[in-house]
Design a protein around this motif. Structure first.
Motif, PDB file in Angstrom:
ATOM      1  N   GLN A 254      10.754  27.666  -6.185  1.00 27.71           N
ATOM      2  CA  GLN A 254      12.376  28.738  -6.351  1.00 27.71           C
ATOM      3  C   GLN A 254      12.846  28.253  -7.416  1.00 27.71           C
ATOM      4  OE1 GLN A 254      13.938  30.514  -3.607  1.00 27.71           O
ATOM      5  NE2 GLN A 254      12.322  32.585  -2.856  1.00 27.71           N
TER       6      GLN A 254
ATOM      7  N   LEU B 133      11.007  27.385 -10.856  1.00 25.49           N
ATOM      8  CA  LEU B 133      10.569  28.747 -11.740  1.00 25.49           C
ATOM      9  C   LEU B 133      12.238  28.593 -12.524  1.00 25.49           C
ATOM     10  CD1 LEU B 133       8.601  30.579  -9.624  1.00 25.49           C
ATOM     11  CD2 LEU B 133       8.166  29.332 -11.834  1.00 25.49           C
TER      12      LEU B 133
ATOM     13  N   MET C 198      11.861  28.839 -16.465  1.00 26.76           N
ATOM     14  CA  MET C 198      11.817  30.506 -16.661  1.00 26.76           C
ATOM     15  C   MET C 198      12.758  31.358 -17.014  1.00 26.76           C
ATOM     16  SD  MET C 198       9.368  32.430 -14.016  1.00 26.76           S
ATOM     17  CE  MET C 198       7.349  32.188 -14.627  1.00 26.76           C
TER      18      MET C 198
ATOM     19  N   HIS D 270      10.275  35.520 -15.390  1.00 28.71           N
ATOM     20  CA  HIS D 270      11.262  36.168 -13.544  1.00 28.71           C
ATOM     21  C   HIS D 270      10.769  37.139 -13.338  1.00 28.71           C
ATOM     22  CE1 HIS D 270      13.619  32.621 -12.675  1.00 28.71           C
ATOM     23  NE2 HIS D 270      13.848  32.342 -13.904  1.00 28.71           N
TER      24      HIS D 270
ATOM     25  N   LEU E 290       7.409  37.648 -12.583  1.00 25.94           N
ATOM     26  CA  LEU E 290       6.639  37.284 -11.403  1.00 25.94           C
ATOM     27  C   LEU E 290       7.152  38.263 -10.882  1.00 25.94           C
ATOM     28  CD1 LEU E 290       5.670  34.320  -9.955  1.00 25.94           C
ATOM     29  CD2 LEU E 290       7.202  32.930 -10.744  1.00 25.94           C
TER      30      LEU E 290
END
Length: 121
Positions: A48, A51, A55, A60, A63
């Motif tokens: 996490q 990401l 990202m 997000h 995903l």
């Protein structure tokens, strides 16, 4: 505050600000995996963080939609497996019922009576 509570609050805050807030997100908050599987929870936390760093908000959301769809598919497959197992057990019970219900006492009586019947014969 504990780290688990802080991370849950951070995730909850992120989930509320994203466009995709589904029941599985709230289940993750209510029943954290970290209690039962600390190693997996640590791997998830690391992923996490990576990401969040790599990202943007649109990524997000995509995903999260992907993860929610995957969780829904997993839940559906678990339900289908349970249903198939239940139907199998029900069918086996029906077959056993056709032969007469199993009785431990009756089996013991038959087991005890067999040697005397063999001696009499």
């Amino acid at each position: 505050m504990s780290n688990a509570l802080l991370s849950s609050m951070a995730f909850f805050s992120f989930a509320l600000h994203s466009a995709c807030v589904l029941p599985s997100t709230f289940l993750m908050i209510r029943f954290p995996v970290s209690r039962w599987y600390p190693e997996l929870a640590e791997q998830v936390e690391r992923a996490q963080k990576e990401l969040r760093r790599d990202m943007d908000a649109a990524g997000h959301r995509r995903l999260l939609r992907l993860l929610d769809a995957q969780n829904a598919l997993l839940a559906e497959s678990k339900l289908m497996r349970f249903t198939a197992g239940f139907k199998l057990a029900w069918g086996m019970a029906k077959e056993l019922e056709a032969d007469g219900f199993y009785s431990f006492e009756r089996e013991e009586e038959e087991h005890i009576c067999r040697p005397t019947e063999q001696v009499d014969a």
